[in-house]
Design an enzyme around this catalytic site. Structure first.
Site, PDB file in Angstrom:
ATOM      1  N   LYS A 106      95.930  -0.356  41.034  1.00 38.83           N
ATOM      2  CA  LYS A 106      96.926   0.707  41.081  1.00 38.83           C
ATOM      3  C   LYS A 106      96.423   1.974  41.757  1.00 38.83           C
ATOM      4  O   LYS A 106      97.215   2.851  42.094  1.00 38.83           O
ATOM      5  CB  LYS A 106      97.422   1.014  39.670  1.00 38.83           C
ATOM      6  CG  LYS A 106      98.230  -0.131  39.066  1.00 38.83           C
ATOM      7  CD  LYS A 106      98.794   0.214  37.703  1.00 38.83           C
ATOM      8  CE  LYS A 106      99.625  -0.937  37.155  1.00 38.83           C
ATOM      9  NZ  LYS A 106     100.179  -0.652  35.812  1.00 38.83           N
ATOM     10  N   GLY A 162      88.995 -44.915  61.519  1.00 45.03           N
ATOM     11  CA  GLY A 162      87.653 -45.432  61.267  1.00 45.03           C
ATOM     12  C   GLY A 162      86.603 -44.524  61.864  1.00 45.03           C
ATOM     13  O   GLY A 162      86.772 -43.295  61.942  1.00 45.03           O
ATOM     14  N   GLU A 192      94.290 -16.080  52.060  1.00 43.64           N
ATOM     15  CA  GLU A 192      95.255 -15.355  51.228  1.00 43.64           C
ATOM     16  C   GLU A 192      95.239 -15.811  49.769  1.00 43.64           C
ATOM     17  O   GLU A 192      96.277 -15.920  49.121  1.00 43.64           O
ATOM     18  CB  GLU A 192      96.685 -15.502  51.789  1.00 43.64           C
ATOM     19  CG  GLU A 192      96.813 -15.328  53.282  1.00 43.64           C
ATOM     20  CD  GLU A 192      96.123 -14.085  53.822  1.00 43.64           C
ATOM     21  OE1 GLU A 192      95.913 -13.125  53.064  1.00 43.64           O
ATOM     22  OE2 GLU A 192      95.754 -14.079  55.007  1.00 43.64           O
ATOM     23  N   ASP A 222      98.489 -17.253  39.826  1.00 46.45           N
ATOM     24  CA  ASP A 222      99.677 -16.477  40.197  1.00 46.45           C
ATOM     25  C   ASP A 222     100.949 -17.218  39.787  1.00 46.45           C
ATOM     26  O   ASP A 222     101.885 -16.625  39.234  1.00 46.45           O
ATOM     27  CB  ASP A 222      99.654 -16.223  41.704  1.00 46.45           C
ATOM     28  CG  ASP A 222     100.895 -15.488  42.200  1.00 46.45           C
ATOM     29  OD1 ASP A 222     101.138 -14.373  41.711  1.00 46.45           O
ATOM     30  OD2 ASP A 222     101.603 -16.030  43.060  1.00 46.45           O
TER      31      ASP A 222
END
Length: 612
Positions: A224, A422, A446, A455
């Site tokens: 903040k 392969g 990100e 999140d």
């Protein structure tokens, strides 16, 4: 021959046959972009992507950008610069912009379909052209003067960067130590070191505008206390013409040497070490994290689209190789020494791998475009002067799945595509080895997959008591119960059961979360399952979207039983087979994931460090 194998047919199928974009294109906010216009745009971008954009893909990996420590500059290969010039000259990058900045107000779903084509052909090139997204955000959040800078960025094709990560802070953005010192004239001097900055320095543009997260002196610790600043590489001497002034005090002090995506210049940037790095506060408000999240959300959508695009071309390259590679005899002729050699597409395990790749490749594309149509709804509401809160909540819920789930599944399935080749796949003769190296970064960009899982659960599920997820799963269940007989009945039943298992995982985690208010260590059992939940949700959504595609395919085959051309008939039959196979192969695994989530204990957090 181009490395890039596009799938324009599937892009158009998703947009116009499954997701119903023909009902919104050419109307309202998207009046200027009808279906025919959209198809024309996609066709032109595909042509450019397959040829000019894809051409330097390999060379730029073998001869990547060069860093000159004397001038602290980065130089890209000439072939890459030519391709970038062709893309910018085409003007398709302007599709990301509103009409006020020279764009055409096209639907987000069309923009992301275009993005897939460019990202599949040359992902680094698309990352450099991110100026459009930055300009759009600057135009939305900036002061009137700063909105003029956004216009200059577009008109003069300046670069732009998201400057977030620091050497010691990593994903803990709140630990950022880069500081901002306000000056008497209202500007700010930025001081600090940032790393892993995509497109941090290059010679594709005359100027680069850095969007820098920093902590103003005296502001409190944590996220903040951070603000977002605009710091150009060169000062702008004339805000009308864009004429450049002196060099600003931000320099690339290193070029990261990476395992892949080498043509993308990922730099360490140092601010204010030798001379002031002068910036301005975005919007004249100290609101850095909220502002930066608008940039991050755009970036996460790009990463998810990039993963889906690369898996698609990787899968199609594997299919082409498998159809030509003769090896072994048909298993049904086992023991017959005279049996002829067959293409490896006749071997069940190869077919299993290819069909699963197809399911994920086409499912991830559908997931990206479904999310993009949710963004269409948001854009329509904003154009009408309102907001669509339900669409915004759904978009927020889907973004960590688009980014985290898509990147993980793409990496996993590209590894299986490599198996089809392969030992030849381990050589640089084929693009798969570069696809794998280039795509691994998508799981880290990100926010790592673990961060996406955190999140998803804490910010997108728990924060609204599961309202958005519950509404989405209700839609999935409607599809699941809509079919009870016929070829797809079993797949629908498997989808319904998978939703039940997913809801149970959420309930288990919710129970641990509630218990943590009294017993804090219960939070460990939540954290142990957040990535599990993310991946399970992704599998359910892909299974759902594939079944929606299969329903359309069944309808088309029934409607035009004798009127379909052979390629269309094969395309639709492939959709049905893919949905059935994905439901059989993947969705039952959610039962095991639920069991693991229900039986977690404390061993993970109690084993002593010296025992590792």
């Amino acid at each position: 021959m181009s490395h890039y194998k596009s799938n324009l047919r599937d892009l158009e199928f998703n947009l116009f046959e499954v997701l119903g974009c023909e009902r919104t294109y050419g109307r309202g906010a998207f009046e200027a972009t009808g279906r025919d216009t959209a198809r024309g745009i996609l066709a032109e971008v595909e042509r450019l992507a397959v040829h000019e954009l894809a051409t330097p893909f390999v060379e730029a990996d073998r001869t990547p950008p060069r860093y000159d420590p004397a001038t602290r500059s980065v130089t890209l290969p000439d072939s890459f610069k030519r391709a970038y010039g062709a893309w910018m000259e085409s003007g398709w990058h302007l599709l990301d912009l509103p009409s006020s900045l020279g764009g055409a107000d096209v639907p987000p779903s069309l923009r992301w379909a275009v993005a897939e084509l460019a990202l599949g052909a040359n992902p680094s090139l698309y990352l450099y052209q991110g100026l459009a997204g930055f300009a759009k955000i600057l135009d939305r959040l900036g002061t009137p003067e700063q909105r003029g800078l956004a216009r200059l960025m577009v008109d003069r094709q300046w670069g732009a960067t998201m400057v977030l990560t620091e050497p010691d802070a990593g994903s803990d953005v709140g630990a950022s130590r880069t500081k901002a010192v306000q000056q008497p004239d209202g500007s700010w001097h930025i001081e600090g070191v940032k790393r892993f900055i995509t497109s941090g320095e290059h010679d594709l543009a005359e100027n680069i505008v850095h969007f820098v997260l920093a902590r103003p002196e005296g502001h409190k610790p944590g996220t903040k206390g951070l603000s977002l600043f605009l710091v150009p590489k060169f000062h702008v001497a004339d805000a009308t013409t864009g004429r450049l002034g002196e060099r600003n005090g931000v320099f690339a002090t290193a070029l990261e040497e990476k395992m892949g995506l080498k043509s993308s210049a990922t730099c360490e940037l140092t601010f204010g070490a030798e001379q002031p790095a002068v910036g301005v506060l975005l919007g004249d408000v100290h609101d850095g994290i909220r502002q930066m999240f608008q940039v991050i959300e755009q970036a996460r959508m790009i990463v998810g689209t990039k993963s889906a695009a690369t898996l698609s071309t990787g899968h199609l390259n594997a299919v082409a190789y498998a159809k030509e590679r003769l090896q072994g005899t048909d298993l049904a002729a086992f023991g017959d020494k005279s049996a002829p050699k067959v293409p490896i597409t006749r071997h069940p395990e190869v077919r299993r791998s290819l069909l699963l790749q197809k399911g994920y490749a086409e499912g991830l594309r559908a997931l990206v475009l479904h999310t993009a149509t949710v963004q269409d709804r948001i854009a329509e509401a904003e154009a009408a002067g309102g907001t669509d809160e339900e669409a915004k909540a759904l978009n927020d819920l889907l973004l960590p799945i688009v980014k985290g789930y898509s990147s993980e599944r793409a990496c996993e399935q590209l590894g299986h595509a490599l198996q089809i080749f392969g030992g030849a796949g381990y050589l640089k003769d084929f693009p798969l080895e570069q696809y794998i190296r280039d795509t691994k970064i998508d799981t880290l960009y990100e926010g790592t997959t673990a961060i996406q899982g955190l999140d998803f659960f804490f910010r997108k599920v728990a924060k609204d008591q599961g309202a958005a997820l519950g509404a989405l799963l209700t839609e999935v269940e409607k599809t699941a119960v809509a079919v009870t007989d016929g070829e797809l009945a079993a797949a629908h039943a498997q989808l319904a059961d998978a939703v039940t298992q997913l809801r149970a995982i959420v309930d288990v985690m919710g129970g641990h979360l509630l218990r943590s208010f009294e017993e804090s260590t219960a939070m460990y059992q939540v954290g142990r399952n957040t990535t599990r939940l993310l991946m399970a949700a992704g599998d359910v959504l892909v299974g759902w979207l594939l079944l929606r595609q299969a329903a359309v395919a069944e309808s088309r085959l029934a409607e035009r039983r004798n009127g379909l051309n052979a390629p269309d008939a094969a395309f639709y039959r492939g959709k049905i087979a893919t949905a059935r196979f994905f439901a059989q192969e993947v969705l039952p695994l959610l039962t095991a994931e639920r069991s693991v989530a229900e039986h977690t204990d404390t061993v993970l957090m109690t084993v002593p460090d010296e025992a590792w």
